[in-house]
Scaffold this active site. Sequence first.
Site, PDB file in Angstrom:
ATOM      1  CG  HIS A 197      -2.246  -0.593   1.014  1.00 37.94           C
ATOM      2  ND1 HIS A 197      -2.422  -1.951   0.977  1.00 37.94           N
ATOM      3  CD2 HIS A 197      -3.479  -0.048   0.831  1.00 37.94           C
ATOM      4  CE1 HIS A 197      -3.704  -2.223   0.786  1.00 37.94           C
ATOM      5  NE2 HIS A 197      -4.370  -1.088   0.681  1.00 37.94           N
ATOM      6  CG  HIS A 244       2.077  -2.643   6.572  1.00 36.12           C
ATOM      7  ND1 HIS A 244       2.819  -3.697   6.083  1.00 36.12           N
ATOM      8  CD2 HIS A 244       1.044  -2.492   5.709  1.00 36.12           C
ATOM      9  CE1 HIS A 244       2.262  -4.157   4.977  1.00 36.12           C
ATOM     10  NE2 HIS A 244       1.177  -3.440   4.735  1.00 36.12           N
TER      11      HIS A 244
END
Length: 430
Positions: A197, A244
């Site tokens: 992303h 993350h």
Amino acid sequence: MATEFVKTFVQMCNYLQDPRHVARFQKVCGVQGTFPVKPSEPDRGESEPESPGLRKRGPDSSVVNGAAGDAKGMLGDITAGPEAPSVDLDTTRAKPLRKNSLTGDVGQEFLIHNKFLFYLFTFGTELGNEMFFIVFFPFLFWNIDALVSRRLIVVWAWNLFVGQSTKDMVRWSRPASPPVVKVEVFYNSEYSMPSTHAMTGTAIPFCLFMLTYGRWQYSFLFGFSVALSWSILVCVSRVYMGMHSILEVITGFLYSLLILAFFHPLLETIDSFYMTDHFAPLVIIVSHVSLGLVAFSLDSWSTSRGDTAQALGTGVGAAIGTHVNYQLGLLLDPPLSSLPLTLPPISFSLVFLSVLRFVIGVAVILVTRMVMKAVTIPSLCRLFGLPTDDVRQARQHVKVELPYRYIVYSVVGFSCVSVVPLFFKMFSLA
């Protein structure tokens, strides 16, 4: 000296990989998990000092936000400390975003104390998801600048391929929960290093800026500010979502800049080859399928494998569509003498025509995708002797997943670049 530098660098990476930093950031942003007050020792989520995040993906990497039932006695702080935020009238109980229909991950409920940040970072993370690109690339292609759109698709496909392949080679698991709250669970079955992303959320806006500055008339400061804000929003949203660590997001950001620095000087050559070379369709198909076979051989099934094939398949369709358009004289680029381009005056007819093209075009693409999925998966199951009653299980077979993604999304990419513009021309919508 070199040894000391390496030691310091490793220590810094270990520090940035620690999931407790993600949990603290979520707490500051008003996200609170419904964890037990005293979590058991194995689930503390503290990273090992020498190799943070290097856990294999397995049962212990599933989504565990704590019990989602009655909150009484269960509403501890992320760290279960005494300073846990109290529940007030502005608090909302929410479920993790985007259930994954293939893995079955649904996650656990959590509490939101800051709705503005929740909606802001939800929007930010959507800037890196499939549906955004289904909307963004066609709109740019049909209404603004076809050249920029098709070159962005090349960068997007390569970023996803490199990023997802790197994930399956590095094999770091997602941040541990607890202490991290899983605000999103769709990608929880994938490995996490680097953040793809963050990669696409950096490569696309900065490549868009590099491709349009000088081609379109606007100030450098405006373009750079938009690209940087877009990138920061996507990167920070991945930490907020609990998907993350800080290290993985920083790595994704820098990794994408490296890939962009390599590809940007080659985009004009690649685009020209796609349009003019008679062997371009063959080279496009062979190269993209070969890359997919390499990526699919790196690991067992995960959602990242499908994302990789999907990006490469879209790249195949868009590239072949570019070749067909040029050969048939469709959707030709404006001459260099007309640069820099300027946006025409905004009028009702212009807005109406743009919206009409977009709505019709996206409808065509979505219907194409739906029909191709309905036809391709059962056909592949019958071809390879697999049961057709469980689509989820069937798609976890490489021999189904790989051709399914390539066939469906290559047709979608081709439709976006060639079929829909031809449709517009036939009905005087171009």
